[in-house]
Design an enzyme around this catalytic site. Structure first.
Site, PDB file in Angstrom:
ATOM      1  N   ASN A   1       0.869  -1.170   0.000  1.00 38.52           N
ATOM      2  CA  ASN A   1       0.000   0.000   0.000  1.00 38.52           C
ATOM      3  C   ASN A   1       0.909   1.224   0.000  1.00 38.52           C
ATOM      4  O   ASN A   1       1.668   1.410   0.948  1.00 38.52           O
ATOM      5  CB  ASN A   1      -0.878  -0.044   1.263  1.00 38.52           C
ATOM      6  CG  ASN A   1      -1.555   1.287   1.556  1.00 38.52           C
ATOM      7  OD1 ASN A   1      -1.784   2.081   0.674  1.00 38.52           O
ATOM      8  ND2 ASN A   1      -1.872   1.518   2.822  1.00 38.52           N
TER       9      ASN A   1
ATOM     10  N   GLU B   1     -19.648  13.447  -4.295  1.00 37.44           N
ATOM     11  CA  GLU B   1     -18.921  12.211  -3.983  1.00 37.44           C
ATOM     12  C   GLU B   1     -19.740  10.957  -4.250  1.00 37.44           C
ATOM     13  O   GLU B   1     -19.236   9.999  -4.802  1.00 37.44           O
ATOM     14  CB  GLU B   1     -18.522  12.195  -2.494  1.00 37.44           C
ATOM     15  CG  GLU B   1     -17.345  13.040  -2.148  1.00 37.44           C
ATOM     16  CD  GLU B   1     -17.053  12.995  -0.654  1.00 37.44           C
ATOM     17  OE1 GLU B   1     -15.895  12.743  -0.287  1.00 37.44           O
ATOM     18  OE2 GLU B   1     -17.961  13.210   0.163  1.00 37.44           O
TER      19      GLU B   1
ATOM     20  N   HIS C   1     -21.975  37.131  -8.199  1.00 37.76           N
ATOM     21  CA  HIS C   1     -20.735  37.345  -8.956  1.00 37.76           C
ATOM     22  C   HIS C   1     -20.422  36.170  -9.867  1.00 37.76           C
ATOM     23  O   HIS C   1     -19.259  35.918 -10.176  1.00 37.76           O
ATOM     24  CB  HIS C   1     -19.574  37.604  -7.986  1.00 37.76           C
ATOM     25  CG  HIS C   1     -19.813  38.796  -7.125  1.00 37.76           C
ATOM     26  ND1 HIS C   1     -19.769  40.082  -7.614  1.00 37.76           N
ATOM     27  CD2 HIS C   1     -20.163  38.905  -5.822  1.00 37.76           C
ATOM     28  CE1 HIS C   1     -20.049  40.927  -6.629  1.00 37.76           C
ATOM     29  NE2 HIS C   1     -20.304  40.231  -5.529  1.00 37.76           N
TER      30      HIS C   1
END
Ligand code: G6P
Length: 615
Positions: A101, A495, A511
Site C-alpha cells: 500500500n 462524492e 458574482h
C-alpha cells in the site's frame, strides 16, 4: 489507499483474509488479490473489480488451503486497474510474494537497473519492482529475507506498508511501514497483519502499530521482532489493547455504512464531549490541550491544515475561533500549504485535522510546520494513527470507525472538538462572558438531541430527493458559519451521486453562479435564523426571480422562507456558532437518498478512497 491483510498461524488463512479484505474495502476497491501458502505450494488469485469478484474467482480457480496468506484490495496508483496490476506480485523466481500500500517514487530507475540485470516484469506496478529488488539483494548479497527487505527499503523513495513471504520460509511474514498504516495482531500462536485492526478484531485485542521506518519479522513460535529500517536498531514493540469491537465495524441493520454513520451522530457527538464537557459545572477540559493553553492564546495566529471534509471542519473552526477567541485563523489545504513555502514561525499554532490520521498531504504539512518551529496540535479519529503520533499534542474525536467513504460523523465530531477547544481558550483568554460561556456549554450538550430531531425529518428529505434526483447540477448556498456547510453539502452530493454540485457563499452568487440559474437548477439554501437571515432571504428572492428551485434548510417555526421556498428541511434552533452541527444533517441525508435512488454504490463511490495515503 489500498488495504492489506496477512495471516500466519494454525487456522485456514483464506476466510480470515477474505473477510479482512471486505472490511478494508473502504480503502480502495478497483481490484483485489490473495496468495495462500500451504508450506509447499502457493495459490495466487487476483482480479480487477471488488473483493466479491475476487471471492467468486478464487473459489472457482484455486485451492483454498494454507495457514499462511496475504491479501490486497487496491486503489490504483501505478498502472490501470486490471488483473495483472492487481496485488499480490511474485518475484521473478516465484519464491517471494508481496502486497503493498503506497507508492515507490523511484521505481523507474530501480526498474531500469533490474532490467539490466535480467529481471522481467509482467505488470506496470512499482510493487513488482520492489519485490524483485528484494530478491536481487537476497541472491547477490546472500542475506536472509528480513535483511534483504531492509537493504531494499533503504534504496527506496516513497511510501509503503508491505507484507511479503518467501516460499523457502513457510513460518515467516515480513512487514514494513513508512507513511501507510500497518497493525500486527498478536494471537496465541498466530499473527495477523492489516492496514487497520478491523480484519482481526474477533481474534485478538492485542496489536502492535508499527511506526514509520520500522519493519517486523513475524515468525511462528517466536516474538515479533521489530527493528528500525535505517540503522538496524531493535525496537521493543508496544503491544496495545484495542478498544474496537465487532459491532462498530458492521452495518447493524442499515443498508449502508454511510446511513448508519449519519444516524450514529447523536451518540458519537455525545461520546466526543463525554467527560470533557460538564455544562452544569461550567467545565470544558481537554486532556491534550490543558498544558498548551498559554501557547494557543499567545499565538500570533492559528493555521489549520486539512483535506476534504476535514478542511470544511477547519473552515467552520475559523469562524468559531475568530468569533470567540479573537485569534486570527487561516485555513489551508494541506496539499497547497506544503508546497508553497508558507510563512510559519514559532509563534504560530498549527491545527491538523484528519479523520484517518493518515492523509499524506496533511502529514507532510505537519512535518513542514514542525520544521519551522510551530507547535502542532492534531484532531484525529483513528487512535494511534500516524498524524496523532506526529503532532505535539491533540484531541481524539470519538466517532468510532468511519467506513463509508463519504465522511459524515467525522465532520460533526471534529466540529464538536473544535468548538470545545474554542470555548476553553475563550474562557482562558477572557474573550467570552461567563453568561455566554455557560450558554454555549449548555447548548453544546443539547446538540445530540437536536441532531436526533433533524434525523427525524428523513422521510420528508426522501421525498425531496425523489423530486430532484435527476437534476444535473446543484448549487448550495450558505453564509457565515453555514458557508462551509454549503461546501460540505455540495461535496457529499458530488462524492456519492456523481451529480455536479457547487457550494458558494450566498452573497457571492451574484458574482457568477446566478448566471446558471433557471427552472432546472435546484438551489439548496441554508437559511436558518441567524444574524444574516434577512440577507439570505434576499438571496432566495433573487433565485426565485430567475425561476430557480429552492430547497431551504430552515429553523423550526420559520415562516418567511417557508413561504418562498419550494421545499424546506427543518432543523432545531441552536446558536449560530454551533449550527453547522445540525444544518449539515439534512444535507447528508439528501445526498444519501439521491445516491441510493440513482443506484450508486454509496459506501464505495467510484474513484475515491477513504484514506488518501499518496499525494
Ligand atoms: C478522502 C476521503 C474524504 C476525507 C479526506 C481527508 O478524500 O474520501 O472523506 O475528508 O480524504 O481525510 P482525513 O482522513 O485526513 O480526514
Amino acid at each position: 489507499m489500498c488495504g492489506i491483510v496477512g495471516y500466519i498461524g494454525k487456522r485456514e488463512a483464506y476466510p480470515i483474509i477474505l473477510n479482512g479484505l471486505k472490511r478494508l474495502e473502504y480503502r480502495g476497491y478497483d481490484s483485489a488479490g490473495i496468495a495462500l501458502f500451504d508450506g509447499t505450494d502457493i495459490q495466487l488469485c487476483k482480479t480487477k473489480g471488488k473483493v466479491a469478484d475476487l471471492e467468486a474467482k478464487a473459489e472457482r480457480e484455486i485451492i483454498l488451503k494454507g495457514n499462511l496468506g496475504i491479501g490486497h484490495t487496491r486503489w490504483a496508483t501505478h498502472g490501470v486497474p486490471n488483473d495483472v496490476n492487481s496485488h499480490p506480485h511474485y518475484s521473478n523466481s516465484g519464491d517471494l510474494v508481496i502486497i503493498h500500500n503506497g507508492i515507490i517514487e523511484n521505481y523507474d530507475s530501480l526498474k531500469k537497473e533490474l532490467k539490466k540485470r535480467g529481471y522481467t516484469f509482467t505488470s506496470d506496478t512499482d510493487t513488482e519492482v520492489l519485490v524483485n529488488l528484494i530478491e536481487d539483494i537476497q541472491i547477490n548479497e546472500k542475506v536472509k529475507l528480513g535483511k534483504a527487505v531492509q537493504i531494499a527499503l533503504n534504496q527506496v523513495v516513497g511510501a509503503y506498508a508491505i507484507a511479503l513471504f518467501d516460499r523457502k520460509k513457510p513460518d515467516e511474514i515480513v512487514v514494513a511501514k513508512l507513511g501507510s498504516p500497518l497493525a500486527i495482531g498478536i494471537g496465541e500462536d498466530e499473527f495477523f497483519v492489516a492496514s487497520d485492526a478491523s480484519p482481526f478484531i474477533e481474534f485478538t485485542n492485542n496489536a502492535i502499530y508499527l511506526e514509520d521506518e520500522e519493519m517486523a519479522i513475524i515468525r511462528l513460535g517466536r516474538d515479533v521482532k521489530v527493528r528500525k529500517i535505517k540503522g538496524d536498531k531493535l525496537v521493543a514493540p508496544y503491544v496495545q489493547e484495542l478498544q474496537l469491537n465487532l459491532e462498530q465495524i458492521e452495518k447493524g441493520g442499515y443498508d449502508h455504512f454511510m446511513l448508519k454513520e449519519i444516524h450514529e451522530q447523536p451518540a458519537v457527538i455525545k461520546d466526543t464531549y463525554r467527560g470533557r464537557l460538564l455544562a452544569e459545572k461550567g467545565i470544558v477540559r481537554l486532556g491534550g490541550l490543558e498544558d498548551y493553553i498559554e501557547k494557543f492564546i499567545n499565538a500570533d495566529r492559528i493555521v489549520i491544515v486539512a483535506c476534504g471534509t476535514s478542511w470544511h471542519a477547519g473552515l467552520v473552526a475559523e469562524y468559531i475561533f475568530e468569533d470567540l477567541v479573537r485569534i486570527p485563523v487561516e485555513v489551508e489545504y494541506a496539499s497547497e500549504f506544503r508546497y508553497r513555502n508558507p510563512i510559519i514561525s514559532e509563534n504560530d499554532v498549527v491545527i491538523a485535522i484528519s479523520q484517518s490520521g493518515e492523509t499524506a498531504d496533511t502529514l507532510a504539512a505537519i512535518k513542514l510546520a514542525k520544521s519551522k518551529g510551530a507547535f502542532v496540535y492534531g484532531i484525529c479519529n483513528v487512535v494511534g494513527s500516524t498524524i496523532s503520533r506526529e503532532t505535539h499534542s491533540g484531541t481524539y474525536t470519538h466517532a468510532g470507525p468511519e467506513i463509508g467513504v463519504a465522511s459524515t460523523k467525522a465532520f460533526t465530531t471534529q466540529i464538536t472538538v473544535l468548538a470545545m477547544i474554542a470555548l476553553r481558550l475563550a474562557k482562558a483568554k477572557g474573550t467570552i462572558s461567563q453568561t455566554d460561556f455557560m450558554l454555549y456549554l449548555r447548548e453544546l450538550e443539547l446538540i445530540p438531541n437536536h441532531v436526533d430531531e433533524a434525523l427525524k425529518t428523513e422521510d420528508k428529505i426522501k421525498e425531496i430527493s425523489a423530486v430532484f434526483k435527476d437534476a444535473r447540477n446543484f448549487l448550495y448556498l450558505g453564509r457565515g458559519y453555514n458557508f462551509p456547510v454549503a461546501l460540505e453539502g455540495a461535496l457529499k452530493l458530488k462524492e456519492i451521486s456523481y451529480i455536479h454540485a457547487e457550494g458558494y457563499p450566498a452573497a457571492e452568487m451574484k458574482h457568477g453562479p446566478i448566471a446558471l440559474i433557471d427552472e432546472h437548477m435546484p438551489v439548496v439554501v441554508i437559511a436558518i435564523k441567524s444574524d444574516h437571515y434577512d440577507k439570505v432571504v434576499s438571496n432566495i428572492q433573487e433565485i426565485k426571480a430567475r425561476k430557480g428551485k429552492i430547497i431551504a434548510v430552515v429553523s423550526e417555526g420559520d415562516t418567511a422562507v417557508r413561504e418562498m421556498a419550494d421545499y424546506v428541511m427543518e432543523v432545531p434552533h441552536t446558536p449560530e456558532a454551533l449550527s453547522p452541527l445540525v444544518t449539515t444533517i439534512p444535507l447528508q441525508l439528501l445526498s444519501y437518498h439521491i445516491a441510493v435512488m440513482l443506484g450508486r454504490n454509496v459506501d464505495q463511490p467510484r474513484n475515491l478512497a477513504k484514506s488518501v495515503t499518496v499525494e
